[in-house]
Write an enzyme that holds these catalytic residues in place. Structure first.
Site, PDB file in Angstrom:
ATOM      1  CB  SER A 162      -0.948   0.004   1.198  1.00  0.00           C
ATOM      2  OG  SER A 162      -1.809  -1.111   1.158  1.00  0.00           O
TER       3      SER A 162
ATOM      4  CG  HIS B 209      -1.966   3.828   3.474  1.00  0.00           C
ATOM      5  ND1 HIS B 209      -3.329   3.570   3.521  1.00  0.00           N
ATOM      6  CD2 HIS B 209      -1.376   2.606   3.398  1.00  0.00           C
ATOM      7  CE1 HIS B 209      -3.531   2.273   3.474  1.00  0.00           C
ATOM      8  NE2 HIS B 209      -2.363   1.671   3.411  1.00  0.00           N
TER       9      HIS B 209
END
Length: 303
Positions: free
Chosen positions: A208, A254
């Site tokens: 991610s 992230h």
């Protein structure tokens, strides 16, 4: 992707769906573009751009650039960011997806012991797995290996779909080496921020961070090409909401990947042509230096 033959007159200023906001590439009528050939002013998409001394040219004008009319006399076609145009513009994206899926199958085959040895972990937190250490004990490779592991079928499927949707257009625009540098450095930035700010005994894993780096870079690219920003911003907003609202998500990875992706993406598509490569890869090196600093600072705190 098949190439449609060019028309000497160029396309109309309307796309196939009737919109007149942007012209379409004269070789790919389904692709809107805000870029035009500096010689004939025909609209061209990133795949058709040929790097010229000033601006970009279409393949036809580039082939006529030397006055001989022979295709091989022109400069080799370049992507928007200066990368080499290749026969398979999505090769690196496919390889990354294949590598992630292959390692996920290895995880399923070897079990949790394999995952615990390669996931992101600041300090040893498990019992029953020996020897088990973390980044603070010298296993710095975890910053990289955690990017290629996943916590379940939903996790890996969602990330690989995102990698394809974002990676394919980015690789076409940047070229293979620049795209790979963007992916890896963004992922490392996400891992480093997680290591710096998360609990040292909290493990995490997943692609991610790198994928959020692609989010940041594609937002910069869409802006550079004067495309509609709303779909990208809407999708990014949804993913950020999920990041902070869904329990168990390492938001640090992230955010770290996203910031790195914006910085590197801006350097990739806005670097001046005369110093393009040095600025692009220099920016990647600068982000890596920040990754090293964060890693050293956190290690000093934990040892």
């Amino acid at each position: 992707m098949d190439h449609a033959p060019g028309s000497p007159q160029g396309p109309r200023e309307e796309n196939p769906h009737g919109s007149s906001e942007l012209p379409v590439c004269y070789r790919h009528p389904a692709r809107e573009t805000g870029i035009r050939c500096t010689r004939c002013e025909r609209p061209i998409c990133p795949e058709c751009m040929v790097d010229a001394s000033v601006g970009f040219q279409c393949p036809d004008c580039a082939n006529r650039g030397s006055g001989t009319g022979h295709p091989h006399s022109a400069a080799r076609p370049r992507t928007l960011a200066g990368g080499t145009v290749t026969a398979d513009p999505n090769l690196v994206t496919k390889v990354l997806i294949g590598l992630n899926l292959a390692l996920f199958l290895v995880q399923q085959s070897l079990g949790d012991d394999f995952t615990h040895r390669f996931e992101l972990l600041g300090r040893a937190s498990y019992t029953g797995y020996s020897p088990l250490e973390g980044i603070a004990e010298g296993q710095y490779y975890r910053l990289l290996t955690a990017m290629f592991l996943h916590g379940g079928y939903t996790h890996v499927i969602f990330n690989m779909l995102s990698l394809w949707w974002l990676g394919a257009p980015l690789e076409k625009a940047l070229g293979r080496s620049r795209f790979l540098a963007l992916y890896l450095v963004s992922g490392l930035a996400g891992s480093a921020l997680s290591y710096l700010t998360a609990a040292p005994t909290q493990p995490s894993l997943g692609a991610s961070g790198a994928i959020f780096g692609l989010f940041g870079a594609i937002a910069v690219l869409v802006r550079r090409l004067n495309y509609d920003m709303r779909p990208v911003l809407a999708l990014l907003t949804i993913n950020l909401i999920i990041t902070f609202a869904w329990p168990g998500i390492a938001w640090q990875a992230h955010i770290g990947g996203l910031v790195a992706g914006v910085v590197i993406g801006y350097a990739m598509v806005h670097a001046p042509r005369e110093r393009r490569a040095s600025i692009q890869y220099g920016t990647c090196a600068l982000v890596l230096a920040v990754v090293i600093v964060m890693t050293v600072v956190r290690t000093a705190q934990l040892t």
